[in-house]
Design a protein around this motif. Structure first.
Motif, PDB file in Angstrom:
ATOM      1  N   MET A 303      58.889 -76.841  24.277  1.00  0.00           N
ATOM      2  CA  MET A 303      60.099 -76.751  23.459  1.00  0.00           C
ATOM      3  C   MET A 303      59.860 -77.302  22.065  1.00  0.00           C
ATOM      4  N   ALA A 304      59.012 -78.328  21.971  1.00  0.00           N
ATOM      5  CA  ALA A 304      58.752 -78.945  20.676  1.00  0.00           C
ATOM      6  C   ALA A 304      57.837 -78.099  19.804  1.00  0.00           C
ATOM      7  N   TYR A 305      56.785 -77.517  20.403  1.00  0.00           N
ATOM      8  CA  TYR A 305      55.751 -76.857  19.617  1.00  0.00           C
ATOM      9  C   TYR A 305      55.799 -75.333  19.677  1.00  0.00           C
ATOM     10  N   GLN A 306      56.282 -74.776  20.775  1.00  0.00           N
ATOM     11  CA  GLN A 306      56.227 -73.330  20.933  1.00  0.00           C
ATOM     12  C   GLN A 306      57.503 -72.811  21.601  1.00  0.00           C
ATOM     13  N   PRO A 307      58.645 -72.876  20.911  1.00  0.00           N
ATOM     14  CA  PRO A 307      59.897 -72.409  21.507  1.00  0.00           C
ATOM     15  C   PRO A 307      59.974 -70.876  21.556  1.00  0.00           C
ATOM     16  N   ALA A 308      59.117 -70.300  22.389  1.00  0.00           N
ATOM     17  CA  ALA A 308      59.102 -68.853  22.617  1.00  0.00           C
ATOM     18  C   ALA A 308      59.059 -68.618  24.117  1.00  0.00           C
ATOM     19  N   LEU A 309      59.610 -67.493  24.547  1.00  0.00           N
ATOM     20  CA  LEU A 309      59.698 -67.222  25.980  1.00  0.00           C
ATOM     21  C   LEU A 309      58.323 -67.219  26.642  1.00  0.00           C
ATOM     22  N   ALA A 310      57.309 -66.744  25.966  1.00  0.00           N
ATOM     23  CA  ALA A 310      55.966 -66.660  26.556  1.00  0.00           C
ATOM     24  C   ALA A 310      55.439 -68.036  26.951  1.00  0.00           C
ATOM     25  N   ALA A 311      55.849 -69.074  26.240  1.00  0.00           N
ATOM     26  CA  ALA A 311      55.417 -70.429  26.581  1.00  0.00           C
ATOM     27  C   ALA A 311      56.425 -71.141  27.458  1.00  0.00           C
ATOM     28  N   LEU A 312      57.705 -70.933  27.183  1.00  0.00           N
ATOM     29  CA  LEU A 312      58.740 -71.683  27.887  1.00  0.00           C
ATOM     30  C   LEU A 312      58.913 -71.246  29.338  1.00  0.00           C
ATOM     31  N   MET A 313      58.799 -69.946  29.607  1.00  0.00           N
ATOM     32  CA  MET A 313      59.048 -69.454  30.968  1.00  0.00           C
ATOM     33  C   MET A 313      58.053 -70.022  31.983  1.00  0.00           C
ATOM     34  N   PRO A 314      56.729 -69.924  31.755  1.00  0.00           N
ATOM     35  CA  PRO A 314      55.805 -70.511  32.747  1.00  0.00           C
ATOM     36  C   PRO A 314      55.918 -72.033  32.831  1.00  0.00           C
ATOM     37  N   ALA A 315      56.179 -72.700  31.703  1.00  0.00           N
ATOM     38  CA  ALA A 315      56.344 -74.151  31.743  1.00  0.00           C
ATOM     39  C   ALA A 315      57.572 -74.540  32.553  1.00  0.00           C
ATOM     40  N   ALA A 316      58.642 -73.766  32.415  1.00  0.00           N
ATOM     41  CA  ALA A 316      59.854 -74.034  33.179  1.00  0.00           C
ATOM     42  C   ALA A 316      59.629 -73.790  34.669  1.00  0.00           C
TER      43      ALA A 316
END
Length: 427
Positions: A303-316
């Protein structure tokens, strides 16, 4: 591993089925509500500070009444406590939906209604958690907790996705109306639960004696209060990062509907995590659960560095899987080690300690973001998460507590001589 049929055995008991159904319905609406309420406040004032005040008001009254809720749930039939709480919550959430749809909502009014809803939840939370072992035999506690949480998380997936769609297509008010309806339906399911009382009704005694008795039970176990202390830090970070800053970051980057998808991905991870937990057999279940809480850090950093779905979805997704291992481990451990007649009070002390920092995290998130920026505030939240896990793992009792309590003729562990928390909470 337990055979698959045994993993579904809790559903043979009608009380467990009604409890699971009621909590599923409630969480379906409650998954919509945070998204709807967050964007209702942002539409009203556009201020992260005001959003923090509204959600903080609910958490503050929730914390303030938790101990009272634990005493009531140990004194009265727990399913009736849940019925009353659900009906009251239906009224308060219906009122929130009305003022939002009517256009008469103000921040003080939303704070007041949210505060009432938080108070009501303080009664239902310990009652519902302590009710689980009353609905099934002791040997089914772990699969029952996993199945119960599986239903809750499935509801949160549907609700989070529905919340994003409702808010984007129809506005926040309709999402809040769905939450109100869910509480009314849940009250009906809870009213059908039939379980024996855990202990005979006591003669009249002062509630403070009940609180003192619960405190002694809580403080006598090092593993218990150490984990609660650690989660004071974790819940503060989680409340600030996902509860307040998440919607703010989403509004500026990926959009409201996409934020609903991120929350749904986290809950999908919880569903997968619950499936894993049903069949998981380890000798140190609590230790595993605590270690898994490191899995929330990548989401906050993304969320801090890459607020894009491609990063947020797998992290979530990873965060959800990790959190669920702790959730099942914690509830199962509590229910196995704490005597049933005091379980609701011990749960209330657990929730009080774990949730104490949530209003602080929610109310400080906005000012911190204004002072240091959203990115730096999110990184601070990730560091607090790490500190909380380390605090728990420093305790030998947390690291070595057996999954199953020792048999009566076995040597007891030093701090667990007798004998089971969330975003949410916690959740």
């Amino acid at each position: 591993m337990t055979p698959r049929s045994d993993n579904l055995a809790p559903f043979r008991f009608s009380a467990f089925r009604y409890l699971t159904a009621g909590r599923f319905i409630t969480m379906l609406g409650n998954a919509v509500a945070p998204i709807a309420l967050a964007f209702a406040v942002l539409d009203l004032t556009g201020s992260a500070r005001d959003l923090g005040l509204v959600v903080g008001a609910r958490s503050l009254t929730n914390v303030a009444f938790l101990l009272v809720g634990g005493v009531v749930a140990d004194r009265l039939p727990r399913h009736l406590v849940m019925v009353t709480s659900a009906l009251t919550a239906a009224f308060t959430q219906g009122a929130v939906a009305f003022v939002v749809l009517d256009g008469s909502a103000t921040v003080p009014l939303l704070m007041g209604l949210s505060a009432i809803n938080g108070m009501v939840t303080a009664f239902s939370m310990p009652a519902s958690a302590a009710l689980v072992p009353q609905t099934i035999p002791p040997e089914l506690i772990q699969p029952a907790n996993a199945l119960n949480r599986l239903g809750i998380n499935a509801a949160m997936i549907l609700g989070a996705s529905l919340g994003g769609v409702l808010v984007a297509a129809f506005g926040p008010g309709w999402g809040l109306a769905v939450d109100a309806a869910s509480f009314a339906l849940a009250a009906l399911a809870f009213s059908l639960i039939r379980v024996p009382r855990v202990a005979p009704t006591r003669q009249a005694r002062h509630p403070l004696r009940d609180l003192v008795e619960g405190w002694r039970e809580f403080s006598s176990r090092t593993w218990l209060w150490t984990v609660v202390l650690g989660f004071t830090l974790l819940n503060c970070a989680h409340a600030a990062a996902l509860g307040v800053l998440g919607p703010v970051v989403a509004d500026e980057t990926i959009g409201r509907q996409a934020w609903g998808l991120v929350l749904a991905a986290e809950t999908a991870g919880m569903v997968l995590g619950a499936v894993i937990a049903i069949r998981l057999r380890v000798n140190r279940l609590l230790r595993l659960g605590v270690i898994c809480m490191l899995g929330e850090i990548p989401l906050v950093v993304a969320m801090a560095y890459q607020p894009a779905l491609a990063a947020l979805m797998p992290a979530a997704l990873i965060a959800g899987i990790a959190y669920e291992q702790f959730g099942v481990a914690w509830e199962s451990t509590m229910q196995r080690y704490i005597p049933g007649e005091m379980l609701a009070r011990v749960y209330s002390y657990d929730a009080l300690g774990s949730f104490l920092a949530i209003p602080l995290g929610q109310t400080l998130a906005g000012p911190a973001a204004l002072a240091w920026g959203a990115r730096n505030t999110l990184l601070i939240a990730a560091a607090i998460n790490l500190a909380g896990v380390l605090v728990m793992l420093l305790s030998r009792d947390v690291r070595t507590l057996p999954t199953m309590p020792p048999e009566p003729d076995s040597a007891p562990t030093p701090t667990a001589p007798t004998a089971p928390t969330a975003l949410t909470t916690a959740s």
